[in-house]
Design a protein around this motif. Structure first.
Motif, PDB file in Angstrom:
ATOM      1  N   LEU A  33       0.812  -1.218   0.000  1.00 51.08           N
ATOM      2  CA  LEU A  33       0.000   0.000   0.000  1.00 51.08           C
ATOM      3  C   LEU A  33       0.844   1.266   0.000  1.00 51.08           C
ATOM      4  O   LEU A  33       0.330   2.348  -0.283  1.00 51.08           O
ATOM      5  N   ARG A  34       2.130   1.128   0.361  1.00 50.62           N
ATOM      6  CA  ARG A  34       3.054   2.250   0.478  1.00 50.62           C
ATOM      7  C   ARG A  34       2.554   3.255   1.513  1.00 50.62           C
ATOM      8  O   ARG A  34       2.613   4.462   1.321  1.00 50.62           O
ATOM      9  N   GLN A  35       2.038   2.700   2.636  1.00 46.65           N
ATOM     10  CA  GLN A  35       1.612   3.485   3.786  1.00 46.65           C
ATOM     11  C   GLN A  35       2.327   2.926   5.007  1.00 46.65           C
ATOM     12  O   GLN A  35       2.543   1.726   5.090  1.00 46.65           O
ATOM     13  N   LYS A  36       2.642   3.775   5.953  1.00 45.78           N
ATOM     14  CA  LYS A  36       3.335   3.333   7.159  1.00 45.78           C
ATOM     15  C   LYS A  36       2.357   2.670   8.117  1.00 45.78           C
ATOM     16  O   LYS A  36       1.362   3.258   8.509  1.00 45.78           O
ATOM     17  N   GLU A  37       2.619   1.427   8.479  1.00 48.87           N
ATOM     18  CA  GLU A  37       1.908   0.651   9.489  1.00 48.87           C
ATOM     19  C   GLU A  37       0.386   0.623   9.336  1.00 48.87           C
ATOM     20  O   GLU A  37      -0.349   0.872  10.291  1.00 48.87           O
ATOM     21  N   PRO A  38      -0.132   0.296   8.141  1.00 44.35           N
ATOM     22  CA  PRO A  38      -1.589   0.256   7.996  1.00 44.35           C
ATOM     23  C   PRO A  38      -2.187  -0.950   8.716  1.00 44.35           C
ATOM     24  O   PRO A  38      -1.560  -1.995   8.839  1.00 44.35           O
ATOM     25  N   ALA A  39      -3.402  -0.778   9.199  1.00 42.12           N
ATOM     26  CA  ALA A  39      -4.131  -1.894   9.792  1.00 42.12           C
ATOM     27  C   ALA A  39      -4.658  -2.772   8.661  1.00 42.12           C
ATOM     28  O   ALA A  39      -4.982  -2.279   7.583  1.00 42.12           O
ATOM     29  N   GLY A  40      -4.728  -4.072   8.909  1.00 36.48           N
ATOM     30  CA  GLY A  40      -5.240  -4.957   7.869  1.00 36.48           C
ATOM     31  C   GLY A  40      -5.375  -6.384   8.333  1.00 36.48           C
ATOM     32  O   GLY A  40      -5.160  -6.712   9.498  1.00 36.48           O
ATOM     33  N   ASP A  41      -5.717  -7.236   7.401  1.00 28.70           N
ATOM     34  CA  ASP A  41      -6.027  -8.642   7.608  1.00 28.70           C
ATOM     35  C   ASP A  41      -4.887  -9.489   7.050  1.00 28.70           C
ATOM     36  O   ASP A  41      -4.737  -9.615   5.837  1.00 28.70           O
ATOM     37  N   SER A  42      -4.085 -10.082   7.919  1.00 29.72           N
ATOM     38  CA  SER A  42      -2.923 -10.857   7.474  1.00 29.72           C
ATOM     39  C   SER A  42      -3.316 -12.145   6.746  1.00 29.72           C
ATOM     40  O   SER A  42      -2.586 -12.609   5.868  1.00 29.72           O
ATOM     41  N   VAL A  43      -4.453 -12.719   7.100  1.00 24.72           N
ATOM     42  CA  VAL A  43      -4.901 -13.939   6.416  1.00 24.72           C
ATOM     43  C   VAL A  43      -5.229 -13.614   4.963  1.00 24.72           C
ATOM     44  O   VAL A  43      -4.820 -14.332   4.043  1.00 24.72           O
ATOM     45  N   ASP A  44      -5.939 -12.524   4.742  1.00 24.76           N
ATOM     46  CA  ASP A  44      -6.250 -12.089   3.382  1.00 24.76           C
ATOM     47  C   ASP A  44      -4.965 -11.792   2.615  1.00 24.76           C
ATOM     48  O   ASP A  44      -4.810 -12.184   1.454  1.00 24.76           O
ATOM     49  N   LEU A  45      -4.019 -11.116   3.276  1.00 20.78           N
ATOM     50  CA  LEU A  45      -2.728 -10.820   2.653  1.00 20.78           C
ATOM     51  C   LEU A  45      -2.015 -12.113   2.252  1.00 20.78           C
ATOM     52  O   LEU A  45      -1.471 -12.220   1.148  1.00 20.78           O
ATOM     53  N   PHE A  46      -2.047 -13.111   3.128  1.00 16.58           N
ATOM     54  CA  PHE A  46      -1.434 -14.412   2.842  1.00 16.58           C
ATOM     55  C   PHE A  46      -2.055 -15.050   1.602  1.00 16.58           C
ATOM     56  O   PHE A  46      -1.343 -15.489   0.695  1.00 16.58           O
ATOM     57  N   PHE A  47      -3.376 -15.111   1.556  1.00 15.13           N
ATOM     58  CA  PHE A  47      -4.031 -15.760   0.420  1.00 15.13           C
ATOM     59  C   PHE A  47      -3.855 -14.972  -0.877  1.00 15.13           C
ATOM     60  O   PHE A  47      -3.778 -15.562  -1.953  1.00 15.13           O
ATOM     61  N   GLN A  48      -3.730 -13.658  -0.800  1.00 15.84           N
ATOM     62  CA  GLN A  48      -3.497 -12.845  -1.999  1.00 15.84           C
ATOM     63  C   GLN A  48      -2.104 -13.048  -2.577  1.00 15.84           C
ATOM     64  O   GLN A  48      -1.927 -13.055  -3.789  1.00 15.84           O
ATOM     65  N   HIS A  49      -1.109 -13.199  -1.700  1.00 16.85           N
ATOM     66  CA  HIS A  49       0.280 -13.168  -2.175  1.00 16.85           C
ATOM     67  C   HIS A  49       1.035 -14.484  -2.062  1.00 16.85           C
ATOM     68  O   HIS A  49       2.163 -14.577  -2.554  1.00 16.85           O
ATOM     69  N   TYR A  50       0.445 -15.484  -1.433  1.00 14.43           N
ATOM     70  CA  TYR A  50       1.102 -16.782  -1.322  1.00 14.43           C
ATOM     71  C   TYR A  50       0.066 -17.881  -1.508  1.00 14.43           C
ATOM     72  O   TYR A  50       0.027 -18.518  -2.542  1.00 14.43           O
ATOM     73  N   GLY A  51      -0.754 -18.104  -0.507  1.00 16.61           N
ATOM     74  CA  GLY A  51      -1.921 -18.964  -0.621  1.00 16.61           C
ATOM     75  C   GLY A  51      -1.706 -20.463  -0.673  1.00 16.61           C
ATOM     76  O   GLY A  51      -2.670 -21.218  -0.617  1.00 16.61           O
ATOM     77  N   ASP A  52      -0.462 -20.934  -0.797  1.00 11.18           N
ATOM     78  CA  ASP A  52      -0.215 -22.371  -0.886  1.00 11.18           C
ATOM     79  C   ASP A  52      -0.297 -22.986   0.509  1.00 11.18           C
ATOM     80  O   ASP A  52       0.580 -22.782   1.340  1.00 11.18           O
ATOM     81  N   VAL A  53      -1.362 -23.725   0.762  1.00  9.05           N
ATOM     82  CA  VAL A  53      -1.547 -24.339   2.084  1.00  9.05           C
ATOM     83  C   VAL A  53      -1.128 -25.813   2.087  1.00  9.05           C
ATOM     84  O   VAL A  53      -1.244 -26.475   3.118  1.00  9.05           O
TER      85      VAL A  53
END
Length: 170
Positions: A33-53
């Motif tokens: 996001l190019r923002q300092k320390e944004p709040a967010g959902d790490s699970v969603d981030l995981f599935f967007q950028h890796y996702g291999d379970v």
């Protein structure tokens, strides 16, 4: 093969995948996001950028249950994996990162920051003793007793004019 997913939601949202103790992938939401320390959902981030379970053998976090489960739909995706979920303390996680990534067989580890939950108490600093593969707590310092991280945040913000911590004015 031992694949572990580490999650952190809220400010400084991030995840890491360790495969046999080696970082396979790590990313932080602020890098996207190019923002300092944004709040967010790490699970969603995981599935967007890796996702291999495949071969995932566990999930680790150092967040209290209220934050971990705040993103209900995402948390249901993690629970559906049917793998162990490990919860550790904030300062314990800092100490473990320092000790286990070092080359030392024995070490005293000191953690200091602006505060984090270990159990039900907000801790400002801690001392640990690491020996071989074990990390043992020597002493916790509650935030109301030791808050060097809070002082450092104020110095960097007011003296050096750097942004430190989550920016709630945006």
């Amino acid at each position: 093969m031992s694949k572990i997913l580490g999650l952190w939601s809220g400010h400084d949202t991030s995840f890491a995948v360790l495969n046999n103790g080696v970082v396979e992938m790590h990313t932080e939401l602020e890098r996207h996001l190019r923002q300092k320390e944004p709040a967010g959902d790490s699970v969603d981030l995981f599935f967007q950028h890796y996702g291999d379970v495949n071969d995932l053998q566990g999930v680790a976090t150092c967040q209290p249950e209220s934050i971990v489960t705040a993103y209900k739909d995402s948390w249901k995706r993690i629970e559906a994996l049917k793998v162990p979920i490990y919860v550790t303390g904030h300062h314990q996680a800092h100490a473990a990162t320092a000790f286990y990534s070092s080359k030392f067989k024995n070490a005293i580890v000191i953690t200091i920051d602006g505060g984090g939950l270990d159990g039900n108490e907000t801790i400002g600093a801690s001392i640990w003793y690491g020996e071989d593969t074990k990390l043992n707590l020597v002493k916790y310092y509650p935030l109301h007793e030791v808050n060097i991280g809070g002082i450092w945040s104020r110095v960097t913000r007011h003296v050096f004019k750097y942004v430190s911590g989550y920016r709630d004015w945006e």
